[in-house]
Structure formats: C-alpha cells, structure tokens
Design a protein around this motif. Sequence first.
Motif, mmCIF file in Angstrom:
data_model
loop_
_atom_site.group_PDB
_atom_site.id
_atom_site.type_symbol
_atom_site.label_atom_id
_atom_site.label_comp_id
_atom_site.label_asym_id
_atom_site.label_seq_id
_atom_site.Cartn_x
_atom_site.Cartn_y
_atom_site.Cartn_z
ATOM 1 N N GLU A 203 -24.293 92.943 -19.419
ATOM 2 C CA GLU A 203 -24.744 94.303 -19.141
ATOM 3 C C GLU A 203 -24.592 95.223 -20.342
ATOM 4 O O GLU A 203 -25.269 96.240 -20.447
ATOM 5 C CB GLU A 203 -23.970 94.885 -17.950
ATOM 6 N N THR A 206 -27.969 95.006 -21.801
ATOM 7 C CA THR A 206 -29.132 95.315 -20.968
ATOM 8 C C THR A 206 -29.091 96.709 -20.356
ATOM 9 O O THR A 206 -30.133 97.211 -19.933
ATOM 10 C CB THR A 206 -29.248 94.281 -19.829
ATOM 11 N N ARG A 207 -27.933 97.335 -20.291
ATOM 12 C CA ARG A 207 -27.820 98.646 -19.645
ATOM 13 C C ARG A 207 -27.526 99.711 -20.699
ATOM 14 O O ARG A 207 -26.443 99.723 -21.305
ATOM 15 C CB ARG A 207 -26.710 98.622 -18.581
ATOM 16 N N LEU A 210 -24.123 101.645 -20.585
ATOM 17 C CA LEU A 210 -22.948 100.886 -20.998
ATOM 18 C C LEU A 210 -22.892 100.768 -22.520
ATOM 19 O O LEU A 210 -21.801 100.766 -23.104
ATOM 20 C CB LEU A 210 -22.970 99.504 -20.348
ATOM 21 N N ARG A 211 -24.055 100.667 -23.166
ATOM 22 C CA ARG A 211 -24.056 100.637 -24.635
ATOM 23 C C ARG A 211 -23.530 101.952 -25.195
ATOM 24 O O ARG A 211 -22.767 101.963 -26.173
ATOM 25 C CB ARG A 211 -25.467 100.362 -25.159
ATOM 26 N N VAL A 339 -23.328 104.195 -11.234
ATOM 27 C CA VAL A 339 -23.825 102.882 -11.648
ATOM 28 C C VAL A 339 -23.516 101.877 -10.545
ATOM 29 O O VAL A 339 -22.689 102.137 -9.663
ATOM 30 C CB VAL A 339 -23.177 102.438 -12.984
ATOM 31 N N THR A 343 -21.322 96.933 -12.395
ATOM 32 C CA THR A 343 -21.088 97.648 -13.651
ATOM 33 C C THR A 343 -19.758 98.390 -13.610
ATOM 34 O O THR A 343 -19.039 98.456 -14.616
ATOM 35 C CB THR A 343 -22.233 98.638 -13.912
ATOM 36 N N GLY A 347 -18.592 95.624 -16.153
ATOM 37 C CA GLY A 347 -19.026 96.291 -17.376
ATOM 38 C C GLY A 347 -17.999 97.286 -17.883
ATOM 39 O O GLY A 347 -17.670 97.311 -19.074
ATOM 40 N N SER A 401 -28.121 109.483 -19.433
ATOM 41 C CA SER A 401 -28.789 108.195 -19.599
ATOM 42 C C SER A 401 -29.757 107.944 -18.445
ATOM 43 O O SER A 401 -29.466 108.237 -17.281
ATOM 44 C CB SER A 401 -27.750 107.067 -19.659
ATOM 45 N N ASP A 403 -30.637 105.277 -16.960
ATOM 46 C CA ASP A 403 -30.287 104.271 -15.963
ATOM 47 C C ASP A 403 -29.148 104.718 -15.050
ATOM 48 O O ASP A 403 -28.703 103.935 -14.197
ATOM 49 C CB ASP A 403 -29.929 102.940 -16.626
#
Length: 420
Positions: A203, A206-207, A210-211, A339, A343, A347, A401, A403
């Motif tokens: 994740e 991909t998320r 989280l980055r 989230v 996650t 995550g 963000s 997402d």
Amino acid sequence: MLSAVAFFFVMTSYYIVRPVRDQLSGAVGSPSLPLFYGVVFAVMLLFTPAFGLLVARYPRRQLLGWSYSFFILSLLAFAPAFMAQDRIGARQLGVAFFVWVSVFNLFVVSLFWSFMADIFSSLRARKVFSLIALGGMAGAIFGPLITKFLVVWIGVAPLLVVSAVALGLALVILLTISAQHDRQPGSHGDEAVGGSLWAGVRELWTRPFLRYMALLMLFGDGIGTLAYALVADYAKAHIVGNVARTSFYNDLDLYTNLLGALLQLTLTPWLLIRRGAGWGLVLASLVNVALLAGVAWVGGGGVVLFGYGVSVLAVMIVTTRGFAYGMTKPAVDSLYTRVPRETRYKGKNFVETAVWRLGDVLVTSGVNGLHAFGLGVAGLAVVGTGVAAIATVVARRAGWSADLAPETPQQVTKAKHIDE
C-alpha cells in the motif's frame, strides 16, 4: 476518558524502560549509530510480515491481546537478564535491549492509535484525539517520576516488572473498550481485517496518502535528529558538568511536554474541528520552517525572553517537539480514520515502524556526513529549513489527499457546531 487512561499506562510503561535503555546505550557510542539503527530497521522488517499475519487472520481483540502480551512477557524475560548484567556484559545486553525497546515503543504506540482510528469516526477523532494524546503526555511525565523514586528502593531489574504491570493495565482497558465497541451496531471489531501479510508494504506504493505519510515521517525524523544534534553540540560547548547538562535536558523535556499539553488543550482541537486535520500538519510544518530559518539567520547564540537569557537552539527543539507531540500526531491519527481498516493497521504500522527506523539510518548517516564537510550551526539550519519547506508542501497534499474518504457537508457543519 478510558482511551486517555489506557494511553497514560502505555506511555508510563515506555518511559519506565526508557532510562533503563539509555543507561546501557552509552556502550554503543555515537559513531556506531548508523549501523545500530540499521539493525533496528532490519528487525522492524522481520516484524512486519508477522504483524501482517496477525492483522489478516485474527479479530481486533485477539490482535491487541496477543501483541501486547508478547511485549509484557518480553519485559518479564529481560528482568533476570538485568540481574545477571555483569556476567552478560553491558554492551551485549545494551544492544539487545536498545533494539527491543525501539521495537516495543513503535509497535505498541502505533497499534494503540490504529485501534483508536478503528473505533472513532473522523468527526469524533478530531474532537478527542488531542485529549487522548494528553493522557499519554501525562504518562510521559509520570513514568520518569515513578522511575526516579523506585530505582533507589528496588533497583533496575524490578523496574521492568513495574513496566509490564503498567502495560498489562493498558491492555485490560483496551480490551474493555473493544468489547464495548463490538456491541454497537455496525461494528467490525469481531472480524479479521484480512488481506496479505505484506499489504502494508504494497500500500505504500499504491496509496498516495500513505506515501505522503511516509515522506512526512522521513522529513520529521530528519528535522528532529538535526535539532537534537545541534542542541547536543551546544550543550557540549556551553554547559559544563554532568549535573548541569542533565538539568538542561530535563528542562527541555519539561517545557516540551508543557507546550504539547497546552496545544492539546487549546489550539489543536480548535484547529482540527474548525479547519480540518490537514491544517494541523501544515501549521506545524510552517512553524518548523520559521524556527530553522531563524536559527540559520541568528546562529546558535542566546536571546532574551521575559528577562531571561535562553539558547535559540533550546527554543527551537522545545517548539518543534511540542508541536510534533501536541499537534502533528493528533492530526495524523485523525486522518487515518478516513482510510480502510487494512491501511489503518498494516499500512500505518509499516510507516510508523519500518519507515521511521529507515529514517534514523539515513538521517544519522547524513548528519555525520554534513559534520565531516564542516557545516556549522547556520549551515545545518539552512539544510533543515529546506527540508521543512518541502515537508510543508507534502503536508498540504497529505491533508487533502484524493484517496481519503470524503467528509460530508453535514459532518463539517456538525463539527463547527460542536466547537461553538
């Protein structure tokens, strides 16, 4: 209130073992810190799939019970080792215990806040997370006080038993909260999160949210380590004697906790409710930019505040830490309510354990390198200002963000009404 009391015992448990760790960590030596943190990072990577297995297969109450019980039993197992410290050796025991405490602190605290994000809505989290964090701040103050009192009477090894008891009380309260929440309609506490063992790592790529959290963790670690290094150099150059330096660092912790508590009681809940959790990240980053730019401008000398001379570096580290504990942390944990459950546990745990310790390795190596090139206080502060400026941009993107689950206009209106 129960959550705040549970966090009080979690932080009390940690702050009892923290001085036990520190009195042994001196055997490692500061030049070995990059390698030392590398070992901690490797251990974190080994724990990640094990924690992912627990999250994937077992309901929340079992996850809490088994994870906290593991650390309680580990504390009890270390007690006889400390009684045989002379035979084992301070260096060997110190390295093992430092690594274990680093894992203990991050996993226990991260799991606590994952659980909080799982049982509170986004609106409720913005209202109460700063108050729950205040309970932890009280534990951070109470832990050293009870340690200072008890170590004279019972010695070092029995302190680990006291720490285990405190963590056990926290576990009982958390299981009680979980049982109460599971009886509410719509609760998913009796369901395993599912997913793969390495979902937390996957994740991260991909998320987007989280980055951003991983980048903020690295930048925050960089700023904190840089501030610590600057203050350490100042203390070595300007404060003579172990007693004076101990008093200096004790004052730093005291004023940091007081500032964090003040923010948690006043500005932070108002900002999170009225403006949203994203602004808690942005404002704290802007404060870091201003402080580091000030140090780059005036250097590490003293200033006069309220008629007293104080170090600019002391003001910087107290303020950056105070905002990190009193504003950034409640804001980050509030955002995790928006989230998915996987996650929140996998995550979030990966970012707050493995990524954090990776940051330790990178930052300590980087600071040593900058010192080798002859950068002084002003030069290091300039580097820190640039890092804080980038962190502000990342904080702005993280708080909004795409997402993140959206909050309805009714929720925003209700939050403002509660504040009023």
